[in-house]
Motif scaffolding. Sequence first.
Motif, PDB file in Angstrom:
ATOM      1  N   MET A   1      80.354  50.032  50.854  1.00  0.00           N
ATOM      2  CA  MET A   1      80.761  48.778  51.279  1.00  0.00           C
ATOM      3  C   MET A   1      79.405  47.629  50.807  1.00  0.00           C
ATOM      4  O   MET A   1      79.877  46.640  50.281  1.00  0.00           O
ATOM      5  CB  MET A   1      80.855  48.468  52.821  1.00  0.00           C
ATOM      6  CG  MET A   1      82.101  49.141  53.426  1.00  0.00           C
ATOM      7  SD  MET A   1      82.099  49.397  55.110  1.00  0.00           S
ATOM      8  CE  MET A   1      83.686  49.776  55.563  1.00  0.00           C
TER       9      MET A   1
ATOM     10  N   TRP B   1      81.702  41.282  52.446  1.00  0.00           N
ATOM     11  CA  TRP B   1      81.205  42.721  52.149  1.00  0.00           C
ATOM     12  C   TRP B   1      80.030  42.874  53.006  1.00  0.00           C
ATOM     13  O   TRP B   1      79.958  44.126  53.549  1.00  0.00           O
ATOM     14  CB  TRP B   1      81.439  43.330  50.812  1.00  0.00           C
ATOM     15  CG  TRP B   1      82.857  43.482  50.571  1.00  0.00           C
ATOM     16  CD1 TRP B   1      83.702  42.724  49.686  1.00  0.00           C
ATOM     17  CD2 TRP B   1      83.682  44.774  50.986  1.00  0.00           C
ATOM     18  NE1 TRP B   1      84.975  43.255  49.666  1.00  0.00           N
ATOM     19  CE2 TRP B   1      85.160  44.245  50.324  1.00  0.00           C
ATOM     20  CE3 TRP B   1      83.639  45.576  51.744  1.00  0.00           C
ATOM     21  CZ2 TRP B   1      86.104  45.185  50.452  1.00  0.00           C
ATOM     22  CZ3 TRP B   1      84.670  46.482  51.827  1.00  0.00           C
ATOM     23  CH2 TRP B   1      85.964  46.319  51.212  1.00  0.00           C
TER      24      TRP B   1
ATOM     25  N   THR C   1      80.864  42.983  56.951  1.00  0.00           N
ATOM     26  CA  THR C   1      81.570  44.369  56.971  1.00  0.00           C
ATOM     27  C   THR C   1      80.398  45.488  57.074  1.00  0.00           C
ATOM     28  O   THR C   1      80.441  46.275  58.184  1.00  0.00           O
ATOM     29  CB  THR C   1      82.650  44.570  56.041  1.00  0.00           C
ATOM     30  OG1 THR C   1      83.339  43.606  55.901  1.00  0.00           O
ATOM     31  CG2 THR C   1      83.468  45.779  56.351  1.00  0.00           C
TER      32      THR C   1
ATOM     33  N   ARG D   1      91.637  41.171  58.190  1.00  0.00           N
ATOM     34  CA  ARG D   1      90.980  41.493  56.633  1.00  0.00           C
ATOM     35  C   ARG D   1      89.816  42.458  56.724  1.00  0.00           C
ATOM     36  O   ARG D   1      89.812  43.442  55.935  1.00  0.00           O
ATOM     37  CB  ARG D   1      90.202  40.095  55.997  1.00  0.00           C
ATOM     38  CG  ARG D   1      89.978  40.504  54.612  1.00  0.00           C
ATOM     39  CD  ARG D   1      89.167  39.213  53.864  1.00  0.00           C
ATOM     40  NE  ARG D   1      88.485  39.581  52.806  1.00  0.00           N
ATOM     41  CZ  ARG D   1      87.562  38.688  52.154  1.00  0.00           C
ATOM     42  NH1 ARG D   1      87.153  37.812  52.693  1.00  0.00           N
ATOM     43  NH2 ARG D   1      87.042  39.333  51.078  1.00  0.00           N
TER      44      ARG D   1
ATOM     45  N   SER E   1      89.860  45.941  55.067  1.00  0.00           N
ATOM     46  CA  SER E   1      88.998  46.302  53.945  1.00  0.00           C
ATOM     47  C   SER E   1      88.512  47.735  54.349  1.00  0.00           C
ATOM     48  O   SER E   1      88.168  48.510  53.336  1.00  0.00           O
ATOM     49  CB  SER E   1      88.120  45.336  53.966  1.00  0.00           C
ATOM     50  OG  SER E   1      88.858  44.124  53.491  1.00  0.00           O
ATOM     51  N   SER E   2      88.036  47.675  55.428  1.00  0.00           N
ATOM     52  CA  SER E   2      87.426  48.921  56.056  1.00  0.00           C
ATOM     53  C   SER E   2      88.157  50.175  55.916  1.00  0.00           C
ATOM     54  O   SER E   2      87.819  51.288  55.651  1.00  0.00           O
ATOM     55  CB  SER E   2      87.021  48.876  57.558  1.00  0.00           C
ATOM     56  OG  SER E   2      86.084  47.641  57.685  1.00  0.00           O
TER      57      SER E   2
ATOM     58  N   ARG F   1      90.646  50.672  54.060  1.00  0.00           N
ATOM     59  CA  ARG F   1      90.710  51.018  52.415  1.00  0.00           C
ATOM     60  C   ARG F   1      89.378  52.023  51.903  1.00  0.00           C
ATOM     61  O   ARG F   1      89.896  53.203  51.442  1.00  0.00           O
ATOM     62  CB  ARG F   1      90.951  49.882  51.641  1.00  0.00           C
ATOM     63  CG  ARG F   1      91.718  50.237  50.337  1.00  0.00           C
ATOM     64  CD  ARG F   1      91.910  48.930  49.393  1.00  0.00           C
ATOM     65  NE  ARG F   1      92.575  47.950  50.291  1.00  0.00           N
ATOM     66  CZ  ARG F   1      92.096  46.756  50.295  1.00  0.00           C
ATOM     67  NH1 ARG F   1      91.341  46.141  49.596  1.00  0.00           N
ATOM     68  NH2 ARG F   1      92.695  45.812  51.175  1.00  0.00           N
TER      69      ARG F   1
END
Lengths: 380, 495
Positions: free
Chosen positions: B38, B50, B53, B216, B220-221, B223
Motif C-alpha cells: 500500500m 494510499w 490507508t 473506497r 482498495s484494501s 484488492r
Amino acid sequence: MITYEFLQQYWWFLISLLGGLLVFLLFVQGGNALIFLAGKDEREKELIVNSTGRKWELTFTTLVTFGGAFFASFPLFYSTSFGGAYWVWILILITFVFQAVSYEFQTKAGNLIGRTWFRVFLALNGFLAPLLIGTAVGTFFSGSKFVVAKEAVGNVAAPTISKWATEWHGLEAVASMFNVGFGLAVMCLAIVLGALYLINHIEDDRLAADLRKWLKISFGLFLIPFLYVVYRLFTMEGFAVDTEGVVYMQGGKYLQNLLQMPMVLSLFVLGVLLVVGGVAGSLLKPTFRRGIWLAAPGAVFVVMALFMIAGYNNTAYYPSTADIQSSLTLANSCSSEFTLRTMAVVSLIIPFVVAYIAYAWRQMDKQSLTREELDTSDKY
Amino acid sequence: MIESGLVDWSRLQFALTACYHWIFVPLTLGLSIIMAVMESIYVIKGDLFWQKTAKFWMKLFAINFAVGIATGIILEFQFGTNWSNYSWFVGDIFGAPLAIEGIFAFFMEATFFAVMFFGWNKVGKRFHLLSTWLTGIGASVSALWILIANAWMQHPVGMEFNPDTVRHEMVDFWALVMNPVASSKFMHSVFSGWMTGAVFVIGISCWYLLKRRETRFALSSIRVAAIVGLAGTMAVMFSGDKSGVQTAEYQPMKLAAMEGLEKGGKRAPFSIVPGIEVPGMLSVLATHDLDGFVPGINDILDGYTDESGKVMPSAEDKIARGKRAIDAFSTYRAMKNESPSVADSARKVLQENMPYFGYGYLQSRNDLIPPVSLVYWAFRAMVGLGAFFLLLMTAILWFECRQTLVQKRWLQHIALWTMPLIYIAGQAGWIVAEVGRQPWTIQGLLPVNAAVSSVSVGAVQTTFFIFVAIFTLFLIIEIRIMLKAVQKGPEIEHK
C-alpha cells in the motif's frame, strides 16, 4: 593463526561487547524509572515515554541477541544458568514482557486497566530489570550453587547434566551483598544514562531541570554500590583455572586480572572517566546536553572490562560454589571449534548492523523531541 | 529421578507460549507485506489516500507486533529455563540460527519499525518506504532462521555426536541451512502468514462495507489483501505438498498420526473424516506414486521393509539399540582414562547404535505414538480451512474485479466471520507440526524426558499459570484495542 582458544576469546569479547551495549541501552529502563519522578505533569510523562519509546526495541533486541549469542557460543552457560537460576531469569523476562506491550497499550482506547498502570509497568521494568540483571551478573564473580555432571546423560532415569544445588533456584543470589550491590549499581547507572539520554533527546527546559536534579541524585546513589562492588571485586578471592583446567581459589584474582591485562585496565579507567565526564559536564554546565555521548561509551567500556576480568586470564567466568570443578570456563563451556569458527564469520556482519542502526538513529534524532511534536506527529 | 509430571508441565508451558506467540506472528508476517504494498502505491502514485490507508493498517500492526515480541522473548529463553539438557546436548548446532536471527533479523525489524512508525515527518518518502519493507523483510528473515532451527529438530542433519563433550556438534553449516525441510517449512509458515494478513484485512474491510462506511478504503484494501492472500495460498499449497512428502520420508509416525493410519501399505487411502476415504490418495500425496508404500502406526512399531528394501527395525529393537548406545557411552566415559582399549570398543558400539541413541530413554513402544486424535483432527482443520480460504479469496477478488462486491452482503458476512477461522487454522498447523512429532525434541535423538531442566514441578506449574494469566490478559487487551481502533476507522473519507 586462528586457533580454538583464540575463537573462545573472540567470542567472549563479543559477549562482553553485547553485555556492554545492553547496559548502555538500559538507558531506556533508566528513563522509564524517571517517568513518575521527573515527569511532573501529564505532558512531561508523555515526553519521557515517547522519548524512550523510540528506542526500546533496540534494548529488547540486544537482550535477545545477547541470549542467542551466549547460546551459540557458550551453550553450557545457557543450559546451566537459565535452567538453574530459574526464578531470576523468569522475573527478568516478565518485567520485559510487560514493558513490550506497555508502550503500545498505554494510551489506546480499550486498554482495560488504564494508562497509569501501563506506565507503572514501564517504571517497574525500569527499576527491576537492571537490578535483576545486575544481580545475576554479580554471580559471575561471587558464584552460584550448581553441579555439572555430563556423565548424567548415561543415566536414563535422570539424564539432566546441570543441577542447581539449592531449591531457591536463583533467588539465593539476593542473599549476597556483593550481588545486590552489583544490581543496585547497574540500576543506578541505568537511571544516570536514562537521565542523560532524555536531556539530550528532549528539548524542554522545565523537564531538563528536573532531569538534571535526578541525574545528580542517581549518580550520587550509583557511587555507593559501585565503589563497594569495585572494592570487593579487587579484594575478594577469585576462581582461577590452571593449565589442566582445574579451578582453584586465588586471592585478589580479579585485581590481578586487571593489572595483568593493561588493555582491560585502560578500558576500565577510560570507561569510568567517560561516565564521570558525561555526568560532570551535564551537571556543571546547564547548556551541555551531550553527556550521554560520553557516558554511553564509558558504560560500554566499563562493562566490557568487567566481563573480561570475569572470563579472561585463566578465570572461571561462571563459578560454582557447590562444586568448584563444575565452574564454567571459556574452554569447558564453549561450542565446538567448527561452530565458533562459522559464527565468527557470521559476526563480521555486526559492523554493518551497527552502521545502519546508527544511520537510522541519526535520521530520527536530527531534531530533538518537543511538546509541539507530540501534537503534530505519531506518538505513543 | 525426574520428578513425576515435570516433563508434561514443561511441555505444556512451551506449548502455551508457542501457541500464543503463533497467534501474533502470522499477522505480523502478512500485514507487513500488505501495508508495504500500500505504501509503495502511495510513493508511486503520490496519492495521499494510499498513505492514510497504509497508516491505518500500520496502527493495527503495531498493536499486534508488541504482543508478538513479548511472547517471543519467553519462547527463546525457555530453551534454557525449561529444556536445559536440550540446550547443552544440541546447543552447538541449535544456538547458531538463534544468534543469527538476532543479528540479521531482529535488529533490522527493531530499527526500521521505529522509522516506519515515527518517521513520517522525519525521513524522506523513499527511506520511509524502504523502512516499511525492511520491517516486513526483517520479520520474514527472522522466521527463516527460526524455521531453519525448527527444521533441524524435525530432520537433524550436519552434525556428529562427540562423547567427550557429550553433545552433538555441527560439522556442516550448509547442511543445516539447506535442510530440505527448512525451505518447505519457511514457505509454509511465512505464506500462511500472508493468508492471515489477507483474511484479517478482508474481514475488517468487509465490516466497513456492511456498515456502509469507508467504502473506497475497504475496497482498495480488499484488492491488495486478496492478491497477497491468493499468492500466499498458492505457495502454502505447494509447500504443503512438499512438506507431506518430507514428513513421509523423515517422520513417518507423524504422517501415520495425521491420518490415524494404524495399518499401512501400498495404495494407502486418504481419510477425509473417519469412515470416508479416498482410495490410494495418501500414497499419492505422501510419495507422489499411487503404488507408494505408506507405513501405519503398527507397521512402524512392529518394523517393516520399505520400497527400497530397507528394513526398518521394530520399536523394541530401536529401544534396545538405544540402551546399548547409552550403556556404551557410559562405559566410554568411565574407561577412557583407565582402559583405552575398552573405551575404544565402547566408542565403536556407540557409533554403531548412535542413530537410535534417543530411543534408549523410552520406556515402552507406546511412548513413540503421538496423540493421534489431536493430530488427526488438527490436520483436517488446517487443510479444510485452507481450502475454504482459497475459495473465499477467489470469490472476493472475482466480485471485486467485477465491481459487485459492495452488493454481495452475504459474502461480506462470511469474510467477517472467517477471521477467527484463520487463527484456528494456524494453531491447527502448529499442532500437526509439533504435537505430531512427540515424544521427540529432536527427531530420533532426544526425547522430551531427556531434554528437560531439573526444576521442580511446582516451579513450572507456577510459571505456567503466570504466563496463562499474562498472555490471556494481553490477548484480551489487544482485541479490545483493535476493536476500538477499527470502530474509529481510518477517518479518510470523513475529512
